[in-house]
Design a protein around this motif. Structure first.
Motif, PDB file in Angstrom:
ATOM      1  N   GLU A  88       1.957   6.458   0.549  1.00 58.13           N
ATOM      2  CA  GLU A  88       0.582   6.757   0.172  1.00 58.13           C
ATOM      3  C   GLU A  88       0.442   6.886  -1.343  1.00 58.13           C
ATOM      4  O   GLU A  88      -0.554   6.435  -1.927  1.00 58.13           O
ATOM      5  N   GLU A  90       2.324   5.392  -3.615  1.00 58.33           N
ATOM      6  CA  GLU A  90       2.422   4.050  -4.190  1.00 58.33           C
ATOM      7  C   GLU A  90       1.118   3.286  -3.992  1.00 58.33           C
ATOM      8  O   GLU A  90       0.685   2.544  -4.889  1.00 58.33           O
ATOM      9  N   LYS A  91       0.488   3.476  -2.834  1.00 62.22           N
ATOM     10  CA  LYS A  91      -0.782   2.793  -2.573  1.00 62.22           C
ATOM     11  C   LYS A  91      -1.860   3.316  -3.520  1.00 62.22           C
ATOM     12  O   LYS A  91      -2.656   2.534  -4.058  1.00 62.22           O
ATOM     13  N   ARG A  92      -1.887   4.658  -3.710  1.00 64.11           N
ATOM     14  CA  ARG A  92      -2.876   5.225  -4.639  1.00 64.11           C
ATOM     15  C   ARG A  92      -2.643   4.704  -6.051  1.00 64.11           C
ATOM     16  O   ARG A  92      -3.603   4.364  -6.763  1.00 64.11           O
ATOM     17  N   MET A  94      -1.245   1.907  -6.907  1.00 61.97           N
ATOM     18  CA  MET A  94      -1.632   0.495  -6.979  1.00 61.97           C
ATOM     19  C   MET A  94      -3.150   0.360  -7.049  1.00 61.97           C
ATOM     20  O   MET A  94      -3.681  -0.439  -7.835  1.00 61.97           O
ATOM     21  N   ASP A  95      -3.844   1.168  -6.233  1.00 61.74           N
ATOM     22  CA  ASP A  95      -5.311   1.132  -6.248  1.00 61.74           C
ATOM     23  C   ASP A  95      -5.846   1.539  -7.622  1.00 61.74           C
ATOM     24  O   ASP A  95      -6.773   0.908  -8.151  1.00 61.74           O
ATOM     25  N   GLU A  96      -5.264   2.603  -8.187  1.00 55.82           N
ATOM     26  CA  GLU A  96      -5.701   3.055  -9.498  1.00 55.82           C
ATOM     27  C   GLU A  96      -5.415   2.005 -10.560  1.00 55.82           C
ATOM     28  O   GLU A  96      -6.225   1.795 -11.478  1.00 55.82           O
ATOM     29  N   SER A  97      -4.254   1.339 -10.440  1.00 52.57           N
ATOM     30  CA  SER A  97      -3.919   0.293 -11.399  1.00 52.57           C
ATOM     31  C   SER A  97      -4.898  -0.869 -11.300  1.00 52.57           C
ATOM     32  O   SER A  97      -5.345  -1.408 -12.325  1.00 52.57           O
ATOM     33  N   LEU A  98      -5.241  -1.250 -10.066  1.00 46.80           N
ATOM     34  CA  LEU A  98      -6.193  -2.333  -9.887  1.00 46.80           C
ATOM     35  C   LEU A  98      -7.566  -1.950 -10.412  1.00 46.80           C
ATOM     36  O   LEU A  98      -8.249  -2.760 -11.055  1.00 46.80           O
ATOM     37  N   GLN A  99      -7.969  -0.708 -10.155  1.00 45.80           N
ATOM     38  CA  GLN A  99      -9.256  -0.245 -10.652  1.00 45.80           C
ATOM     39  C   GLN A  99      -9.283  -0.226 -12.173  1.00 45.80           C
ATOM     40  O   GLN A  99     -10.270  -0.630 -12.802  1.00 45.80           O
ATOM     41  N   ARG A 102      -9.511  -3.775 -13.377  1.00 48.09           N
ATOM     42  CA  ARG A 102     -10.875  -4.299 -13.227  1.00 48.09           C
ATOM     43  C   ARG A 102     -11.801  -3.697 -14.281  1.00 48.09           C
ATOM     44  O   ARG A 102     -12.629  -4.409 -14.863  1.00 48.09           O
TER      45      ARG A 102
END
Length: 219
Positions: A88, A90-92, A94-99, A102
């Motif tokens: 979880e 790592e997923k957070r 990754m999501d934060e990195s993608l955000q 963007r």
């Protein structure tokens, strides 16, 4: 049981005859036999100390095995929880990195559009003449932009737009000092030109003028 048998049993009870006598009488046919008489059963023997010790050791082994199984189950549950939390996290991340990526791309796109808008708003350079104002701009790192002529009717904001466009990188990104905000100032006399809506004539900017990029306080 016949009378002889009863007498023999009574004598045995009174101590005058023993069980062996009774058995002998039965063997000789003196009475109908002792087939119906059963010897009393012996009480079960108490477990030996060795047996008790073996039982105790076995019970301890069973208890230790059960505790070991429970401990293994707790460890496995903890391992699964840790793996789930790591996944979880790592997923957070990754999501934060993608955000963030963007958001950075959106900011770069916004800056590019703003720069293109400024490029389009910079007025055409007037021909040389008595009224033309030639401005030379020195950047914070000491570099200088090429001299640029402006009409006295051009606005101060057009000079700022020219500086932003001329100082932008090849990819259209603004330098750090431009992103943080700056003022155009003259040294002699010392003046700060912030009224971007006023014309150069209104600001008494004429002839050849050296301007410097000055970082705003706190920027």
């Amino acid at each position: 049981v016949d009378t002889d048998m009863q007498d023999a049993i009574q004598a045995a009870m009174q101590g005058h005859a023993g069980l062996q006598d009774l058995m002998a009488m039965g063997a000789m046919g003196g009475f109908g036999g002792l087939q119906g008489v059963q010897a009393p059963r012996a009480a079960p023997a108490a477990p030996s100390p060795g047996t008790l010790e073996a039982r105790r050791v076995r019970a301890e082994q069973d208890r230790a095995y059960e505790e070991s199984m429970q401990e293994d189950a707790r460890k496995e549950e903890a391992r699964r929880n840790a793996a789930r939390e790591q996944e979880e996290a790592e997923k957070r991340a990754m999501d934060e990195s993608l955000q963030a990526a963007r958001a950075a791309e959106e900011e770069r796109e916004r800056a590019r559009r703003e720069l293109e808008s400024k490029r389009a708003s910079v007025p055409a350079e007037p021909p040389q003449g008595a009224d033309a104002v030639q401005i030379l701009v020195r950047l914070p790192d000491g570099a200088r932009l090429p001299p640029r002529r402006f009409s006295p009717l051009d606005r101060v904001g057009s000079v700022y737009d020219y500086v932003d466009v001329a100082a932008a990188g090849s990819e259209g990104e603004a330098p750090a000092w431009a992103a943080r905000g700056y003022d155009l100032v003259s040294n002699m006399p010392m003046r700060v030109f912030r009224e971007r809506g006023r014309t150069l004539r209104e600001e008494e900017m004429s002839g050849q003028l050296m301007l410097m990029v000055q970082q705003r306080q706190g920027a």
